[in-house]
Write a protein that holds these residues in place. Structure first.
Motif, PDB file in Angstrom:
ATOM      1  N   ILE A 322       0.864  -1.190   0.000  1.00 28.60           N
ATOM      2  CA  ILE A 322       0.000   0.000   0.000  1.00 28.60           C
ATOM      3  C   ILE A 322       0.890   1.226   0.000  1.00 28.60           C
ATOM      4  O   ILE A 322       1.724   1.411   0.897  1.00 28.60           O
ATOM      5  CB  ILE A 322      -0.930   0.016   1.219  1.00 28.60           C
ATOM      6  CG1 ILE A 322      -1.893  -1.175   1.170  1.00 28.60           C
ATOM      7  CG2 ILE A 322      -1.722   1.327   1.275  1.00 28.60           C
ATOM      8  CD1 ILE A 322      -2.817  -1.263   2.358  1.00 28.60           C
ATOM      9  N   VAL A 323       0.735   2.052  -1.007  1.00 22.45           N
ATOM     10  CA  VAL A 323       1.466   3.313  -1.115  1.00 22.45           C
ATOM     11  C   VAL A 323       0.489   4.435  -0.816  1.00 22.45           C
ATOM     12  O   VAL A 323      -0.590   4.502  -1.401  1.00 22.45           O
ATOM     13  CB  VAL A 323       2.070   3.495  -2.522  1.00 22.45           C
ATOM     14  CG1 VAL A 323       2.787   4.825  -2.632  1.00 22.45           C
ATOM     15  CG2 VAL A 323       3.004   2.336  -2.852  1.00 22.45           C
ATOM     16  N   SER A 324       0.857   5.306   0.110  1.00 22.26           N
ATOM     17  CA  SER A 324      -0.026   6.394   0.511  1.00 22.26           C
ATOM     18  C   SER A 324       0.583   7.728   0.104  1.00 22.26           C
ATOM     19  O   SER A 324       1.775   7.970   0.342  1.00 22.26           O
ATOM     20  CB  SER A 324      -0.241   6.356   2.035  1.00 22.26           C
ATOM     21  OG  SER A 324      -1.013   7.453   2.455  1.00 22.26           O
ATOM     22  N   VAL A 325      -0.223   8.573  -0.517  1.00 24.27           N
ATOM     23  CA  VAL A 325       0.240   9.912  -0.865  1.00 24.27           C
ATOM     24  C   VAL A 325      -0.645  10.929  -0.168  1.00 24.27           C
ATOM     25  O   VAL A 325      -1.877  10.876  -0.278  1.00 24.27           O
ATOM     26  CB  VAL A 325       0.256  10.143  -2.395  1.00 24.27           C
ATOM     27  CG1 VAL A 325      -1.109   9.885  -3.019  1.00 24.27           C
ATOM     28  CG2 VAL A 325       0.726  11.549  -2.732  1.00 24.27           C
ATOM     29  N   ALA A 326      -0.031  11.812   0.607  1.00 24.51           N
ATOM     30  CA  ALA A 326      -0.767  12.853   1.333  1.00 24.51           C
ATOM     31  C   ALA A 326      -0.809  14.113   0.480  1.00 24.51           C
ATOM     32  O   ALA A 326       0.241  14.673   0.140  1.00 24.51           O
ATOM     33  CB  ALA A 326      -0.098  13.128   2.679  1.00 24.51           C
ATOM     34  N   VAL A 327      -2.005  14.535   0.136  1.00 19.50           N
ATOM     35  CA  VAL A 327      -2.194  15.681  -0.756  1.00 19.50           C
ATOM     36  C   VAL A 327      -2.790  16.833   0.047  1.00 19.50           C
ATOM     37  O   VAL A 327      -3.881  16.713   0.598  1.00 19.50           O
ATOM     38  CB  VAL A 327      -3.124  15.314  -1.932  1.00 19.50           C
ATOM     39  CG1 VAL A 327      -3.331  16.517  -2.832  1.00 19.50           C
ATOM     40  CG2 VAL A 327      -2.549  14.152  -2.720  1.00 19.50           C
ATOM     41  N   ASN A 328      -2.059  17.936   0.097  1.00 19.64           N
ATOM     42  CA  ASN A 328      -2.533  19.130   0.804  1.00 19.64           C
ATOM     43  C   ASN A 328      -3.252  20.035  -0.190  1.00 19.64           C
ATOM     44  O   ASN A 328      -2.626  20.771  -0.943  1.00 19.64           O
ATOM     45  CB  ASN A 328      -1.352  19.857   1.451  1.00 19.64           C
ATOM     46  CG  ASN A 328      -1.797  21.054   2.279  1.00 19.64           C
ATOM     47  OD1 ASN A 328      -2.974  21.398   2.297  1.00 19.64           O
ATOM     48  ND2 ASN A 328      -0.853  21.688   2.950  1.00 19.64           N
ATOM     49  N   LEU A 329      -4.575  19.971  -0.199  1.00 13.46           N
ATOM     50  CA  LEU A 329      -5.357  20.732  -1.179  1.00 13.46           C
ATOM     51  C   LEU A 329      -5.359  22.229  -0.893  1.00 13.46           C
ATOM     52  O   LEU A 329      -5.697  23.032  -1.760  1.00 13.46           O
ATOM     53  CB  LEU A 329      -6.794  20.206  -1.199  1.00 13.46           C
ATOM     54  CG  LEU A 329      -6.961  18.754  -1.662  1.00 13.46           C
ATOM     55  CD1 LEU A 329      -8.395  18.295  -1.428  1.00 13.46           C
ATOM     56  CD2 LEU A 329      -6.581  18.592  -3.122  1.00 13.46           C
ATOM     57  N   VAL A 358      -4.890   7.767  -1.431  1.00  6.30           N
ATOM     58  CA  VAL A 358      -4.699   9.211  -1.488  1.00  6.30           C
ATOM     59  C   VAL A 358      -5.367   9.834  -0.265  1.00  6.30           C
ATOM     60  O   VAL A 358      -6.571   9.668  -0.049  1.00  6.30           O
ATOM     61  CB  VAL A 358      -5.294   9.792  -2.788  1.00  6.30           C
ATOM     62  CG1 VAL A 358      -4.984  11.273  -2.896  1.00  6.30           C
ATOM     63  CG2 VAL A 358      -4.750   9.050  -4.004  1.00  6.30           C
ATOM     64  N   LEU A 359      -4.568  10.559   0.527  1.00  4.55           N
ATOM     65  CA  LEU A 359      -5.061  11.108   1.791  1.00  4.55           C
ATOM     66  C   LEU A 359      -5.149  12.629   1.754  1.00  4.55           C
ATOM     67  O   LEU A 359      -4.352  13.300   1.102  1.00  4.55           O
ATOM     68  CB  LEU A 359      -4.125  10.734   2.951  1.00  4.55           C
ATOM     69  CG  LEU A 359      -3.703   9.288   3.147  1.00  4.55           C
ATOM     70  CD1 LEU A 359      -2.793   9.204   4.372  1.00  4.55           C
ATOM     71  CD2 LEU A 359      -4.916   8.406   3.328  1.00  4.55           C
ATOM     72  N   ASN A 360      -6.106  13.147   2.481  1.00  2.03           N
ATOM     73  CA  ASN A 360      -6.158  14.575   2.790  1.00  2.03           C
ATOM     74  C   ASN A 360      -6.618  14.725   4.232  1.00  2.03           C
ATOM     75  O   ASN A 360      -7.466  13.969   4.697  1.00  2.03           O
ATOM     76  CB  ASN A 360      -7.104  15.325   1.853  1.00  2.03           C
ATOM     77  CG  ASN A 360      -7.241  16.794   2.232  1.00  2.03           C
ATOM     78  OD1 ASN A 360      -8.227  17.182   2.844  1.00  2.03           O
ATOM     79  ND2 ASN A 360      -6.258  17.591   1.880  1.00  2.03           N
ATOM     80  N   ILE A 361      -6.037  15.678   4.944  1.00  6.08           N
ATOM     81  CA  ILE A 361      -6.401  15.892   6.338  1.00  6.08           C
ATOM     82  C   ILE A 361      -7.284  17.121   6.447  1.00  6.08           C
ATOM     83  O   ILE A 361      -6.873  18.229   6.083  1.00  6.08           O
ATOM     84  CB  ILE A 361      -5.154  16.072   7.233  1.00  6.08           C
ATOM     85  CG1 ILE A 361      -4.125  14.976   6.946  1.00  6.08           C
ATOM     86  CG2 ILE A 361      -5.556  16.088   8.697  1.00  6.08           C
ATOM     87  CD1 ILE A 361      -4.642  13.570   7.144  1.00  6.08           C
ATOM     88  N   LEU A 362      -8.508  16.929   6.928  1.00  4.28           N
ATOM     89  CA  LEU A 362      -9.412  18.038   7.217  1.00  4.28           C
ATOM     90  C   LEU A 362      -9.136  18.441   8.658  1.00  4.28           C
ATOM     91  O   LEU A 362      -9.544  17.767   9.596  1.00  4.28           O
ATOM     92  CB  LEU A 362     -10.862  17.605   7.033  1.00  4.28           C
ATOM     93  CG  LEU A 362     -11.947  18.658   7.279  1.00  4.28           C
ATOM     94  CD1 LEU A 362     -11.744  19.875   6.390  1.00  4.28           C
ATOM     95  CD2 LEU A 362     -13.323  18.059   7.039  1.00  4.28           C
ATOM     96  N   LYS A 363      -8.390  19.520   8.825  1.00  4.15           N
ATOM     97  CA  LYS A 363      -7.911  19.896  10.151  1.00  4.15           C
ATOM     98  C   LYS A 363      -9.052  20.412  11.018  1.00  4.15           C
ATOM     99  O   LYS A 363      -9.840  21.263  10.598  1.00  4.15           O
ATOM    100  CB  LYS A 363      -6.816  20.953  10.030  1.00  4.15           C
ATOM    101  CG  LYS A 363      -5.963  21.116  11.285  1.00  4.15           C
ATOM    102  CD  LYS A 363      -4.764  22.017  11.017  1.00  4.15           C
ATOM    103  CE  LYS A 363      -3.850  22.064  12.233  1.00  4.15           C
ATOM    104  NZ  LYS A 363      -4.521  22.531  13.447  1.00  4.15           N
ATOM    105  N   MET A 430       4.676  12.538   0.284  1.00  6.87           N
ATOM    106  CA  MET A 430       4.018  13.790   0.669  1.00  6.87           C
ATOM    107  C   MET A 430       4.845  14.976   0.208  1.00  6.87           C
ATOM    108  O   MET A 430       6.054  14.858  -0.035  1.00  6.87           O
ATOM    109  CB  MET A 430       3.791  13.836   2.187  1.00  6.87           C
ATOM    110  CG  MET A 430       5.018  13.747   3.029  1.00  6.87           C
ATOM    111  SD  MET A 430       4.628  13.534   4.786  1.00  6.87           S
ATOM    112  CE  MET A 430       3.510  14.908   5.066  1.00  6.87           C
ATOM    113  N   GLY A 431       4.187  16.105   0.077  1.00  6.23           N
ATOM    114  CA  GLY A 431       4.866  17.324  -0.322  1.00  6.23           C
ATOM    115  C   GLY A 431       5.371  18.089   0.886  1.00  6.23           C
ATOM    116  O   GLY A 431       4.798  18.004   1.975  1.00  6.23           O
TER     117      GLY A 431
END
Length: 466
Positions: A322-329, A358-363, A430-431
């Motif tokens: 499993i490869v996870s990429v964190a995308v900060n929109l 593909v992940l995004n964090i809703l803070k 991640m970026g």
């Protein structure tokens, strides 16, 4: 963008909404008409109001992936899906009649009627399991019948498909299901065992034969776990009209250890249709629950030791990482977005069976009350989900190989780390955050993830940011 509320008369991609048929905890059901031919169907839309559980959105995604793959008379015929970027929906065959829920005022039913009902539902489960699906929410309100008598299983929002990623498992730690019918292994977080559906059918037959639910209706995890060590009252104690063969069948379905249940729904249906061939054991004559010391012994064991014979994994983790990429929109330049995609593709090319999450964090706020809708009335969770899908659209990946996850958390780095640990992620991409005063004060999310992750981490940065 998805509309929070729909009304009769609204036309969505050629389907006109006629009226609201049912409102559930996670979705609405509408009767709709296709404008070009006047045919009637059923449309399901997710609940995305202010304050609603994000699981409603995730389970709807699962159902959209699973339903088009199902065939046969035991499932509603799938017609169309609607994308989250406009209006998410599932249009399916409109089945005549009511669900099995309408039979509850008639309980208890005669034993022969319970057996016939159980056999027809078992037929439906056998068909479903043969297609690689575990329903995980078998209950009266999710069962209907065709005019020919075939049972139809509806609502696949909590289901598991062996060929698809399990978003419910990946994003939520608490077990989802309907308390009176959940199998012990399901309570403990195991979602890929078809025998969980056999347990649920056993609970349903117990209820229909006695008028009493075998484990009550607990609303907390502590209450759900009692079924791991405390057996139900024998059916014949509650209803002496229940024959020994039916008690034998039902109590076998309700065994805590899945290996002691029927190995298939087909064998269960056979016994229900041929009661004279049922081999009777001590279950058949039982009139009392297990004694205090037997229960105490089971309660002293670790919960997972009570659940034996788990199903084997479909593939070894090393063969399908499993490869996870964190995308900060919120802070993503087109250049960085493209670099993240190219980096993900290079890593995926090394393992043809690898999956991309593909992940995004809703803070979330630490103190202030969070709002689930923005100023325009759009659901924030859905907006992020659409944004992630837009980011991934250029990637040449088949459906089922890429999944999308909006995680709500106060600390983004901790959320990414938790996701990686819980889901056995092999690689995080991640970026890097741009140089700024805020970065100097708060520190870098990517630095924390790289320092603490249980797997490899690739941090992508634009040269302009150095």
């Amino acid at each position: 963008m998805v509309k929070a509320r729909l009304n009769p008369g609204t036309v969505i991609e050629g389907f006109r909404i006629d009226d609201l048929k049912h409102t559930g905890g996670m979705a609405h059901l509408w009767s709709v008409t296709r404008e070009d031919d006047g045919a009637g169907f059923l449309m399901k839309t997710p609940v995305v109001y202010e304050g609603e559980d994000p699981a409603a959105i995730v389970s709807f995604e699962m159902e959209q992936m699973i339903m088009p793959r199902l065939k046969g008379p035991h499932v509603p015929r799938h017609i169309a899906n609607g994308d989250f970027s406009k209006q998410p929906f599932i249009v399916m065959e409109l089945l005549a009649g009511e669900t099995l829920l309408s039979s509850l005022p008639k309980l208890p039913l005669p034993p022969d009627a319970v057996a016939e009902l159980g056999a027809r539902i078992a037929d439906a489960l056998q068909s479903l399991h043969g297609q690689g699906v575990v329903h995980l929410d078998v209950k009266p309100s999710n069962i209907m019948f065709r005019p020919g008598g075939e049972a139809v299983l509806i609502d696949y929002g909590l289901a598991h498909h062996r060929a698809l990623p399990d978003l419910m498992q990946e994003e939520f730690r608490l077990p989802y299901g309907t308390a009176p019918y959940m199998a012990p292994e399901q309570v403990m977080g195991i979602r890929n065992d078809h025998r969980s559906d056999i347990f649920a059918l056993g609970a349903l037959m117990y209820f229909f034969a006695t008028g009493t639910r075998p484990f009550g209706d607990p609303q907390r995890l502590k209450g759900l776990k009692r079924r791991l060590w405390k057996d139900p009252v024998p059916l014949r104690r509650l209803n002496p009209a229940v024959p020994a063969w039916l008690q034998e069948i039902v109590l076998r379905c309700l065994e805590v250890k899945a290996g002691r249940r029927y190995p298939s729904a087909a064998q269960l249906a056979h016994d229900l249709r041929h009661p004279g061939q049922v081999t009777l054991t001590a279950r058949a004559e039982k009139l009392e629950q297990d004694g205090f010391f037997a229960v105490l012994k089971r309660r002293g064991e670790s919960p997972m030791s009570l659940i034996d014979d788990p199903p084997s994994r479909q593939a070894d983790a090393s063969d399908a990482p499993i490869v996870s990429v964190a995308v900060n929109l919120d802070d993503m330049t087109p250049e960085l977005a493209d670099k993240l995609r190219r980096t993900a593709l290079r890593i995926l090319e090394r393992s043809p069976q690898a999956r991309l999450a593909v992940l995004n964090i809703l803070k979330l706020n630490r103190i202030a009350l969070d709002q689930t809708l923005d100023e325009q009335g759009n659901n924030k969770h859905v907006q992020r989900l659409v944004g992630l899908k837009d980011w991934a659209r250029p990637l040449p990946l088949d459906q089922g190989r890429v999944t999308f996850h909006v995680l709500e958390a106060i600390d983004p780095a901790d959320s990414i780390l938790d996701y990686a640990r819980i889901n056995n992620v092999d690689h995080i991409i991640m970026g890097a955050r741009a140089n700024s005063a805020m970065r100097k004060i708060l520190g870098s999310v990517s630095a924390k993830v790289a320092a603490e992750a249980p797997c490899s981490v690739t941090v992508v940065r634009n040269r302009a940011l150095d």
